[in-house]
Design an enzyme around this catalytic site. Sequence first.
Site, PDB file in Angstrom:
ATOM      1  N   SER A   1      13.784   7.845 -19.134  1.00 34.77           N
ATOM      2  CA  SER A   1      12.702   7.566 -18.199  1.00 34.77           C
ATOM      3  C   SER A   1      13.253   7.149 -16.845  1.00 34.77           C
ATOM      4  CB  SER A   1      11.801   6.445 -18.747  1.00 34.77           C
ATOM      5  OG  SER A   1      12.518   5.560 -19.578  1.00 34.77           O
TER       6      SER A   1
ATOM      7  N   ASP B   1      19.618  -3.334 -27.496  1.00 34.90           N
ATOM      8  CA  ASP B   1      20.166  -3.191 -28.838  1.00 34.90           C
ATOM      9  C   ASP B   1      19.363  -4.076 -29.775  1.00 34.90           C
ATOM     10  OD1 ASP B   1      21.562  -2.875 -31.134  1.00 34.90           O
ATOM     11  OD2 ASP B   1      23.483  -3.581 -30.375  1.00 34.90           O
TER      12      ASP B   1
ATOM     13  N   ASP C   1      21.056  -3.310 -35.908  1.00 33.34           N
ATOM     14  CA  ASP C   1      22.476  -3.337 -36.251  1.00 33.34           C
ATOM     15  C   ASP C   1      22.683  -2.788 -37.644  1.00 33.34           C
ATOM     16  OD1 ASP C   1      23.816  -4.505 -33.940  1.00 33.34           O
ATOM     17  OD2 ASP C   1      22.622  -6.289 -34.377  1.00 33.34           O
TER      18      ASP C   1
END
Length: 707
Positions: A192, A264, A267
């Site tokens: 984007s 993030d 994991d």
Amino acid sequence: MFNQSIFIFNKGKSVKILPFVLSLLLVLLLGNPGFSYPVKSTELLWDTYGIPHIYGQDNEGAFYAFGWAQMHSHGNLLLRLYGQARGRAAGYWGEKYVASDKWVLTMGIPGRARAWYQAQSPDFRRYLDNFAAGINAYAQENPDAIDDGVKVVLPVTGEDVLAHLHRVLHFTFVVNPGMLAGMQKQESQAGSNGWAIAPSRSASGNAMLLANPHLPWSDLFLWYEAQITAPGIDAYGATLVGVPVLAIAFNNNLGWTHTVNTHDGWDIYKLQLTDKGYLFDGKVLPLQTQTLSLPVKQTDGSIKEQPLVIKSSVQGPVISEQGNTAIALRVVGLDQPGVLEQWWDMARAENLPQFEQALQRLQLPMFTVMYADRAGHIMHLFNGQVPVRSQGDFAYWEGIIPGDTSKTLWTKNHPYQDLPKVIDPPSGWLQNANDPPWTTTFPQAIKADDYPAYMAPRFMDFRAQRSARMLDEDQKISLAEMIAYKHSTRMELSDRILDDLIPAVRKYGNKLAQQAADVLETWDRQANADSRGAVLFAAWAEKLDFDHAFSQPWKETQPRTTPDGLAKPQEAVKLLEIAAKEVEQKYGSLAVNWGTVFRLQVGQQDLSGNGGDGYLGIFRVVNFAPKTEGSFQAVSGDSFVAAVEFSQPIKAMAIIGYGNATQPNSPHRSDQLQLFADKKLRPIWRTRQEINAHLTERKVFTIEGKK
């Protein structure tokens, strides 16, 4: 309850409804002793581009009409997506959906959706029920408009809506199942651009906002454009098909867009297995095990059950096992069920404090927020549920994490005040092109050193550099200029590297390379339909090893002018010779037009393309995939685009290049593609007067009002 609807069609002509019929209907309804006050109504108005404008007499009516509208435009797709979110798609449609069902069920999406449904506020649970009711009512009243194969999903419920949302947000955007094949995090296919421009840098003195998500042109990534007006809300924008609120929107006072941030939120942990479980803090813990039966429809129509064993550790579900090790997945936000209500309240906000009050709930698991308003404020928020981690930088958490210790197990997220944010920077502009928040503006307003090393990486790629260049070099940007910049196909990489490549060719290149250099010298350095040289340059760039190609790598102290220079000029020339030979053999010319090779095709339309991959430094991102030998078709990139100026009244333009519908025979499947090819936006119609001037259909839902 919503009664049978009244249709009013307006194809550019005045249309009369028999006054007697309407009068009789009102007499019958008002004469009913169950009614204590006059009938209220919700209207659904369709404009000439198939954009629904919803006027709800209350929130329930607005959600009902929005469900109806989405079915009208995307019914087959919506039901297929909801079937997948249930984890029952293989039972509905066969073997090819087994992997999807296993993913959905292993991630616990259906069960969590049921819990999320119960956790909604009573009002919002009712809104979800009304959205689902609108979907079901459309299917019941228009059975011939829906494919028989997807009707098995009906009726849908509020829980289905949440399951779909959960699958899209947490298990497609936050973590993409395709990324897990090699057990290594990879770049997402979603991207984007977003801009917010303050009055100090606006030619009109009004703040402006650019919304420009880049997503695939199919499946659950499709945008749906709409206007929703009800008591307390008058918002225009877009959402992903199947989602009951606007995800990118503006109202009379403010607006926002999202970009995929360098977030993030998941994991992967490596577990050490034993006969009785897995090691954790020196102890052996048992894996939690559940066995489900997965129905799979066979070619003869019968159902065959497959067992599905789901194992979980303290980190999360186990997604693979090999020998004495296993991989477990941990994802943020699984206990945060309020995403939809937060988006709804963001669209209802009237000023920055109210907007931030909604943001502070942190129900949205990821996505940058780029904001602008009528008061002249602009904001960049690195939004998301960011785990509080005890160690490591961003690169460390991109790898496989040891799962035998609680030291690596995060259990809480950073609060709102910990997230990188800037409001009203001195520069007067903010940009994000999927780069970290540190490069949102210059001079830098957010310092990476002020945040944990794992918060976000440090880089600025060529597309982000191009984005910042266009903003920084224009001191007073008009709405028309912002739209023109949005469509820029200039390759920042070419501006950076041709001054090294062409001299190297003149020194080391063979005859074909010299001819290639001649083409590149006269090329306009853009990827427009008629650009001659772009195909050759892109073919060369595709062969470069970007990690080792530059003599000067990217430097944090020079974020907008590095990398630069050719590390190995002779090798670069050899690559150009190879690329030139390939291009000449395929197209008969080194100077073939970009639009001859790269096509825009939706439905029956097949047009010359423009734009290209962001890694080339192109701001107008259009990603192409092979179509035939030597020909490529657009498959992702620019999707919903909106340019908004907070003037009085608001000026706004938008486009969805692939159209606002996918239903067979809909005229809106490709009616915006020519505008897209021409690098144009269309005006947004928001007022009753504008909508009525471009009205094609009106639908009225009557609602029984009772004490």
